[in-house]
Design a protein around this motif. Structure first.
Motif, PDB file in Angstrom:
ATOM      1  N   LEU A  58     -57.234 -17.692 -10.788  1.00  0.00           N
ATOM      2  CA  LEU A  58     -58.438 -17.115 -10.182  1.00  0.00           C
ATOM      3  C   LEU A  58     -59.340 -16.495 -11.252  1.00  0.00           C
ATOM      4  O   LEU A  58     -60.574 -16.632 -11.194  1.00  0.00           O
ATOM      5  N   ASN A  59     -58.737 -15.820 -12.222  1.00  0.00           N
ATOM      6  CA  ASN A  59     -59.526 -15.277 -13.329  1.00  0.00           C
ATOM      7  C   ASN A  59     -60.212 -16.384 -14.121  1.00  0.00           C
ATOM      8  O   ASN A  59     -61.372 -16.237 -14.527  1.00  0.00           O
ATOM      9  N   CYS A  61     -61.084 -19.331 -12.987  1.00  0.00           N
ATOM     10  CA  CYS A  61     -62.165 -19.892 -12.159  1.00  0.00           C
ATOM     11  C   CYS A  61     -63.419 -19.030 -12.219  1.00  0.00           C
ATOM     12  O   CYS A  61     -64.545 -19.552 -12.278  1.00  0.00           O
ATOM     13  N   PHE A  62     -63.246 -17.717 -12.213  1.00  0.00           N
ATOM     14  CA  PHE A  62     -64.401 -16.832 -12.324  1.00  0.00           C
ATOM     15  C   PHE A  62     -65.086 -16.964 -13.685  1.00  0.00           C
ATOM     16  O   PHE A  62     -66.296 -16.714 -13.800  1.00  0.00           O
ATOM     17  N   PHE A  63     -64.316 -17.350 -14.698  1.00  0.00           N
ATOM     18  CA  PHE A  63     -64.881 -17.441 -16.046  1.00  0.00           C
ATOM     19  C   PHE A  63     -65.614 -18.765 -16.276  1.00  0.00           C
ATOM     20  O   PHE A  63     -66.401 -18.876 -17.228  1.00  0.00           O
ATOM     21  N   VAL A  78     -74.952 -14.081 -14.675  1.00  0.00           N
ATOM     22  CA  VAL A  78     -73.638 -14.076 -14.019  1.00  0.00           C
ATOM     23  C   VAL A  78     -73.059 -12.674 -14.000  1.00  0.00           C
ATOM     24  O   VAL A  78     -72.547 -12.200 -12.974  1.00  0.00           O
ATOM     25  N   THR A  82     -72.032  -9.927 -10.802  1.00  0.00           N
ATOM     26  CA  THR A  82     -70.617  -9.692 -10.515  1.00  0.00           C
ATOM     27  C   THR A  82     -70.064  -8.405 -11.123  1.00  0.00           C
ATOM     28  O   THR A  82     -69.008  -7.926 -10.682  1.00  0.00           O
ATOM     29  N   ARG A  96     -68.563  -5.810  -5.580  1.00  0.00           N
ATOM     30  CA  ARG A  96     -68.473  -5.773  -7.044  1.00  0.00           C
ATOM     31  C   ARG A  96     -67.165  -5.125  -7.514  1.00  0.00           C
ATOM     32  O   ARG A  96     -66.711  -5.380  -8.629  1.00  0.00           O
ATOM     33  N   THR A  99     -65.082  -8.430  -7.611  1.00  0.00           N
ATOM     34  CA  THR A  99     -65.515  -9.484  -8.541  1.00  0.00           C
ATOM     35  C   THR A  99     -65.449  -9.023  -9.996  1.00  0.00           C
ATOM     36  O   THR A  99     -65.157  -9.825 -10.892  1.00  0.00           O
ATOM     37  N   SER A 100     -65.686  -7.741 -10.236  1.00  0.00           N
ATOM     38  CA  SER A 100     -65.713  -7.263 -11.615  1.00  0.00           C
ATOM     39  C   SER A 100     -64.345  -7.359 -12.277  1.00  0.00           C
ATOM     40  O   SER A 100     -64.250  -7.548 -13.493  1.00  0.00           O
ATOM     41  N   PHE A 102     -62.236  -9.704 -12.001  1.00  0.00           N
ATOM     42  CA  PHE A 102     -61.886 -11.093 -12.314  1.00  0.00           C
ATOM     43  C   PHE A 102     -62.814 -11.708 -13.361  1.00  0.00           C
ATOM     44  O   PHE A 102     -62.596 -12.851 -13.770  1.00  0.00           O
ATOM     45  N   MET A 103     -63.844 -10.984 -13.779  1.00  0.00           N
ATOM     46  CA  MET A 103     -64.786 -11.495 -14.772  1.00  0.00           C
ATOM     47  C   MET A 103     -64.391 -11.041 -16.172  1.00  0.00           C
ATOM     48  O   MET A 103     -63.783  -9.982 -16.339  1.00  0.00           O
TER      49      MET A 103
END
Length: 250
Positions: A58-59, A61-63, A78, A82, A96, A99-100, A102-103
């Motif tokens: 998942l991390n 994918c966010f990247f 981006v 996020t 956020r 989402t934060s 995982f970014m």
């Protein structure tokens, strides 16, 4: 004195019988409590922890949008959508907080965090199970994000606060159950403490590192690890007991 001497010299005087000794409970040695068998923590540990690997995917994918961005403006866009930004969160963009965590800023940031997540997640998932590990990751990440918002306005991204929470949860587990859990390879624990110490020191020296999220996640993980019921102890079997020789080896 004279009368007593005469009584003692008379051989016909019967010798008084000693009174019987009454044995009370406090005179008895209490039986020592049986020493519980130590649990060999590494026994049966899965090297491919499903939920830990799922969180890593998942991390990643966010990247992907950051990795595929061709211009700095696209990367900035981006992050602005996020990242953890106090003003945006107070305006209602609560998502956020999720989402934060995982970014990541760049590839090295991502790879370093995923390596740490794999090690601590494997230990936590073995002790508590997959779903509880995900719960620890999310709760610690939220607590780390909350502390981060209290300390500075942002923006902030990264999974390190949640990873610190998973680490703290494992530490809390080993501390609480230190009398029944045996960790054979203590180098893993030393490596994790070295990583945590390095991250905190870098956070003190580098203003761009969100140390508040690290500390918040770590404290939350420690508390959760001391309170959460481990799956490993609930299904204890005799085959998981450590032999006496191994117990004495330290």
């Amino acid at each position: 004195m004279g009368t007593q001497a005469m009584a003692d010299d008379n051989p016909d005087t019967p010798t008084p019988e000693p009174s019987p000794l009454v044995i009370t409970e406090d005179m008895l040695a209490s039986p020592s409590a049986p020493t519980p068998p130590l649990i060999d923590f590494e026994r049966g540990m899965c090297w491919t922890p499903a939920m830990t690997l799922g969180l890593s995917v998942l991390n990643i994918c966010f990247f992907i949008p950051v990795f595929l961005a061709e211009k700095p403006e696209q990367i900035l866009d981006v992050f602005l959508k996020t990242a953890l930004i106090r003003e945006k969160v107070l305006a209602g963009e609560i998502w956020r907080m999720i989402t934060s965590m995982f970014m990541h800023v760049d590839l090295s940031h991502l790879l370093g965090n995923m390596a740490a997540l794999y090690i601590v997640g494997m230990a936590c998932e073995h002790a508590f199970g997959p779903w509880q590990t995900v719960l620890v990751f999310l709760l610690a990440g939220l607590c780390g994000g909350f502390v981060s918002l209290l300390v500075h306005p942002g923006p902030s991204v990264g999974a390190s606060g949640a990873i610190f929470g998973v680490l703290g949860c494992a530490v809390g587990f080993f501390w609480r159950h230190r009398r029944v859990v045996h960790l054979r390879d203590k180098r893993i624990g030393l490596a994790l403490f070295a990583w945590a110490g390095y991250q905190i020191v870098i956070g003190v020296m580098e203003p761009m590192v969100d140390n508040a999220a690290h500390v918040g996640g770590l404290v939350a993980g420690l508390v959760i690890g001391c309170l959460l019921r481990p799956r490993l102890l609930a299904g204890l079997e005799p085959s998981h007991a450590v032999p006496t020789a191994m117990q004495n080896s330290g």
